[in-house]
Design an enzyme around this catalytic site. Structure first.
Site: not given
Ligand SMILES: *[C@@H]1O[C@H](CO)[C@@H](O)[C@H](O)[C@H]1NC(C)=O
Ligand SMILES: *[C@@H]1O[C@H](CO)[C@@H](O)[C@H](O)[C@H]1NC(C)=O
Ligand SMILES: *[C@@H]1O[C@H](CO)[C@@H](O)[C@H](O)[C@H]1NC(C)=O
Ligand SMILES: *[C@@H]1O[C@H](CO)[C@@H](O)[C@H](O)[C@H]1NC(C)=O
Ligand SMILES: *[C@@H]1O[C@H](CO)[C@@H](O)[C@H](O)[C@H]1NC(C)=O
Ligand SMILES: *[C@@H]1O[C@H](CO)[C@@H](O)[C@H](O)[C@H]1NC(C)=O
Ligand SMILES: *[C@@H]1O[C@H](CO)[C@@H](O)[C@H](O)[C@H]1NC(C)=O
Ligand SMILES: *[C@@H]1O[C@H](CO)[C@@H](O)[C@H](O)[C@H]1NC(C)=O
Ligand SMILES: *[C@@H]1O[C@H](CO)[C@@H](O)[C@H](O)[C@H]1NC(C)=O
Length: 895
Positions: A166, A534, A219
């Site tokens: 990620d 996600s 994120h």
């Protein structure tokens, strides 16, 4: 030496005329090995992923790359194309990456013996979007069985290693351990693979990894909290898992979101594998095929016994066939998203004669200006110079020290905010003009007052309160409201749909992913809510860790089938009907039932492909008086209870059927749904049926025994064939062991297929939609002859994925002149709805190419020509001309 000599030959060939290709090298074969994506697909120019024959680790890649490098530099410098060898992959993908300048010809590499395919290096993005509210209530784990596992069984993921690929993680966050690789720290492995300045779109991307995979965009930190947040605000699914983070995204630059490339995704997956991850979590991807390099790496990972969990994608708005790679890798657990049940977020108190009411507000559109009013401020409805409440024109009221209430619509949030600010407003509350919440966006840097949105319903409340007297608002810093989400427990609209191009069911399972509150880098505020597959993906990775701790010896396949068969199908809130497996997989995960399951099913999903046509044989035919399409599959049912026999009760839970085509044959991104759409059928019709005849005479399976039974599935009867429906449902096995001990008793096996012959479906848009279309550079249809200066653009649209598309030019005697530039494409995704993905294009400019790689130019003599488009139909054989859908243009003249 063998490779060196091939290289010498090829280099010679390349520097001389194409006709010299003859000498023992099959150039056509080499050309076929070079994969090309359509122009809309974002790839890194000059960057390639070279896939080799054989299994990872069994090829001496160093020898190949050394000889490639040395032969170019020593023999042909400085005229030879410049390139560098990138990464060697040895564990999960057999091959390496190569970065070259524009003169480099990938055929050179494709011609080397042992090279299987040469792929473009795709650019990828993360699968998330902003959430309208910051949810401060710890999201609840009871709907997924996580609470029950932690509280009743005591599994917390302890000893299980989860590797995340990620944007990095803020490991200094108090709820994420505040440690990195120290003794007892939750973070024990991982690395920064790219550094802050990495941008795969740069001509020469800067790769300067830092010492830690620190997250600068947020994120990865959010994903990490979902898996293993330590509380008190963010309670992860598997709080005791051992975590790893591989950072493959750089920092946002100039307001643009960072992206990564396939090269670094594969590198991250290999690194996590080498460091012994049990589970790998990838909240990224995009439209693709199971043959794509990232999918292949993930399939190989699964073969090695590692659990791979991947987002199914956020292209739900574009409808069917939007599931992406690497999620389509074989054995990968691809994940769909379900909306959270409650939205808890920032609240605004509205004080009027009727009392005080808390209204839920979105996160401020312009993040630097929080909507915080510690003291009561008057609220006023604006009336602009266009005499509307829209705030799209000048506002003459004096709004000094007041909050403006403005209706959504007709102009941008920027304009509304700027007009209110010009009138002196201290803040803006926009009320929605449609149901639901949304994230407003204010990008105008001159707007320095906070802007939030409230629901249509709450807006009506505020407007009516203002109509009967003075109203004030107050929004202290920690003011929160919890309201039930109207979509709680339903599939998130953004969640991508399957199936795969080969009609395999995707996603496998779903998890909460819509409106998820989790950790965020401290510098960016520490907490936020986000939405996306996600967010659903790390949720499933966490549940996989709980399962792995409970059943350390189980195979990936056993885990995958347990998660899938114990999931709970979703239903449509309006009709109450089950959601099709192509959207939800088996439904919402229930990890408590998965861990306690005493049955194993194989297969755990039935992709029916083309259903055969009736009539049924006499055995099954007597059950029905009509002649549907049908297929027979075998399902094995293993009772893993060592002591007790189980009784099987079987039923069929039908799902809604879906089609991406309207009744008139035009494309409809949002699938039509039957039976809600009653025009779909011709009078009398049936839902899909499923029978397990062998269970009629004997419905027992002994302790530790396996039954292997036939299941007959019939497609819905009476649906209009011309409307091309995909049907589906769930085989529902309810097991009873005659005891009360805990454990799931109902299990589902999703089934789905096409009602007709999938192989014969058109892949091109219906002509009534205006495609294919030949137009000039500004999009005008023209009869002007094609010249270098007046090229025509050939636009076409794929409504289904196609393995191979070619666009050639033929003369009036139907003789093929060559490929149009951009006219040879493989493993092509369906066109979506965004401007960049709406259609594909090739150019008619007077030049065609003899070869699919567009190296051998031919100038087209003046005359009349036609464009010949061939797109391989589903499941077609590229070598069989009959398997293509062809389209031939009207005659166009070339000057
Ligand atoms: C929603 O919130 C209410 C009140 O906080 C709570 O009682 C309920 O359990 C929540 N529902 C779910 C599914 O989390
Ligand atoms: C940043 O973005 C703006 C507007 O998109 C553009 O004009 C500017 O050149 C960009 N700056 C850099 C350094 O890329
Ligand atoms: C806003 O847009 C709608 C629909 O386009 C239109 O009917 C209406 O007149 C507009 N209102 C104003 C005040 O411009
Ligand atoms: C409402 O507010 C105005 C000015 O803000 C004030 O003059 C008026 O007295 C108020 N009305 C009531 C009923 O409080
Ligand atoms: C929501 O979270 C973001 C990120 O932490 C933060 O910038 C924003 O101020 C928060 N909103 C409120 C109203 O707290
Ligand atoms: C689907 O059906 C076609 C024949 O109609 C067959 O060639 C193909 O192998 C089948 N695919 C699968 C996955 O069963
Ligand atoms: C499966 O059957 C059981 C028992 O009849 C029922 O409770 C359950 O709702 C069914 N599942 C589905 C998805 O229809
Ligand atoms: C395309 O058509 C538009 C309007 O029909 C016209 O204004 C424009 O000039 C045309 N462009 C060219 C290149 O002919
Ligand atoms: C035609 O287009 C191709 C691809 O863009 C380009 O390589 C070629 O130079 C063009 N030919 C002419 C004559 O413009």
């Amino acid at each position: 030496m063998k490779f060196t000599s091939s290289i010498l030959l090829l280099t010679f060939v390349c520097l001389s005329q194409p006709s010299a290709h003859a000498a023992g090298v099959d150039i056509q074969a080499a050309i076929q090995k070079v994969m090309q994506y359509p122009s809309g697909v974002n790839v890194k120019a000059g960057s390639y992923i070279v896939e080799l024959d054989g299994t990872p680790g069994n090829t001496n890649i160093q020898a190949i790359t050394n000889s490639v490098a040395s032969s170019f530099t020593s023999n042909f410098a400085p005229s030879a194309p410049k390139f560098t060898i990138g990464k060697h992959f040895t564990e999960l993908f057999n091959g390496f990456t190569l970065h070259a300048n524009k003169d480099f010809d990938p055929i050179q590499i494709a011609s080397i013996p042992g090279v299987k395919r040469v792929w473009p290096n795709r650019i990828r993005k993360l699968q998330y979007q902003a959430s309208p509210t910051n949810i401060t209530y710890p999201y609840l784990h009871h709907a997924t069985g996580v609470d029950a596992v932690v509280q009743n069984l005591g599994f917390t993921g302890k000893g299980v290693k989860i590797g995340v690929i990620d944007s990095g993680v803020d490991f200094n966050h108090p709820e994420l351990g505040n440690c990195w690789k120290t003794f007892g720290c939750m973070w024990q492995f991982g690395a920064d693979l790219v550094g802050d300045d990495f941008n795969p779109n740069d001509p020469v991307p800067v790769v300067k990894p830092g010492p830690h995979p620190m997250d600068c965009m947020g994120h990865g930190t959010h994903v990490a909290g979902i898996i293993a947040g330590q509380g008190p605000q963010v309670i992860g699914v598997a709080q005791d898992a051992t975590m790893g983070m591989y950072r493959v995204f750089g920092c946002p630059k100039n307001g643009t979101e960072p992206t990564t490339s396939d090269e670094f995704i594969i590198a991250g997956v290999e690194a996590a594998y080498k460091e012994g991850a049990d589970i790998i979590s990838l909240s990224l991807g995009g439209g693709g095929w199971p043959e794509d390099p990232t999918s292949v790496a993930c399939s190989n990972m699964v073969k090695k016994g590692i659990i791979v969990v991947v987002a199914n994608g956020n292209d739900g708005d574009a409808g069917l066939f939007t599931a992406g790679s690497p999620g389509l890798g074989h054995g990968v657990i691809s994940v769909g998203s379900v909306d959270n049940w409650n939205i808890t977020g920032n609240a605004i108190d509205v004080v009027s004669g009727a009392g005080t009411k808390k209204l839920l507000a979105s996160t401020p559109a312009n993040g630097d200006f929080p909507f915080v009013f510690e003291n009561n401020v008057p609220l006023v409805t604006v009336v602009d110079s266009a005499n509307s409440k829209l705030g799209c024109a000048t506002i003459s009221q004096d709004l000094k020290g007041k909050v403006a209430l403005i209706q959504r619509g007709n102009c941008t949030f920027n304009e509304k905010a700027a007009n209110a600010q010009a009138a002196g407003a201290a803040g803006v509350i926009v009320y929605n003009n449609a149901p639901g919440m949304m994230s407003p966006s204010v990008t105008d840097p001159s707007v320095t007052i906070p802007v939030v949105i409230i629901t249509q319903e709450d807006g009506a409340y505020a407007v009516s309160a203002l109509a009967s007297g003075n109203v004030t608002v107050k929004a202290p810093k920690s003011n929160v409201a919890t309201v039930p989400a109207t979509t709680g427990g339903e599939m998130s609209d953004f969640s991508s749909y399957g199936p795969s191009p080969e009609l395999d069911i995707a996603p496998i399972v779903s998890a909460p992913g819509g409106n998820i509150y989790s950790t965020y880098p401290l510098k960016l505020g520490g907490y936020i809510s986000m939405s996306g597959t996600s967010m659903a993906t790390p949720y499933i990775s966490g549940t996989a860790a709980l399962f792995k701790q409970a059943h350390p010896k189980y195979s990936v396949d056993q885990l995958r089938q347990a998660l899938s068969t114990t999931a709970k199908p979703r239903s449509d809130k309006t009709t109450g009907k089950n959601i099709h497996p192509y959207w939800s997989g088996s439904g919402l995960v229930n990890i408590f039932d998965a861990i306690n399951s005493r049955v194993e099913f194989s297969p755990s999903a039935l992709a029916l492909n083309n259903t055969m046509s009736g009539p049924l044989s006499s055995v099954f035919g007597s059950m029905m008086g009509y002649f549907p399409r049908w297929s027979v599959r075998r399902v094995s049912i293993k009772n893993t209870d060592p002591h007790k026999a189980a009784r099987i009760s079987f039923s069929n839970s039908v799902a809604d059927s879906l089609t991406p085509w309207a009744a008139d044959g035009t494309f409809n991104p949002k699938p039509r749904v039957w039976p809600a759409d009653t025009t779909a059928q011709t009078g009398w019709s049936t839902m899909p049926q499923a029978y397990a005849p062998e269970l009629h005479s004997n419905n027992l399976v002994g302790p530790g025994q396996t039954r292997n039974i036939a299941v007959v599935i019939t497609a819905p009867y009476g649906l209009k064939d011309s409307e091309r429906w995909f049907y589906g449902g769930f085989l529902n096995f309810t097991m009873s062991w005659g005891d009360k001990s805990n454990g799931a008793s109902s299990f589902v096996i999703p089934y789905a297929g096409f009602n007709g012959n999938y192989r014969q479906l058109d892949v091109l848009a219906d002509p009534s939609e205006g495609f294919p279309l030949l137009a000039d550079a500004s999009g005008n249809v023209t009869t002007a002859p094609v010249t270098e200066k007046t090229p025509q653009v050939f636009n076409f649209r794929l409504e289904l994925p196609s393995r191979l598309v070619s666009i050639t030019l033929q003369d009036s005697k139907k003789k093929t002149m060559g490929y149009l530039p951009g006219g040879y494409l493989e493993y092509v995704s369906r066109n979506l709805q965004t401007p960049e993905t709406f259609m594909y294009s090739a150019v008619a400019n007077g030049t065609v190419f003899k070869d699919t790689l567009m190296t051998q130019r031919v100038k087209v003599p003046a005359g009349q020509y036609q464009i010949n488009l061939n797109a391989l139909r589903p499941l077609g054989n590229p070598k069989n001309p009959k398997d293509y859908q062809a389209w031939i243009s009207p005659a166009i003249s070339f000057a």
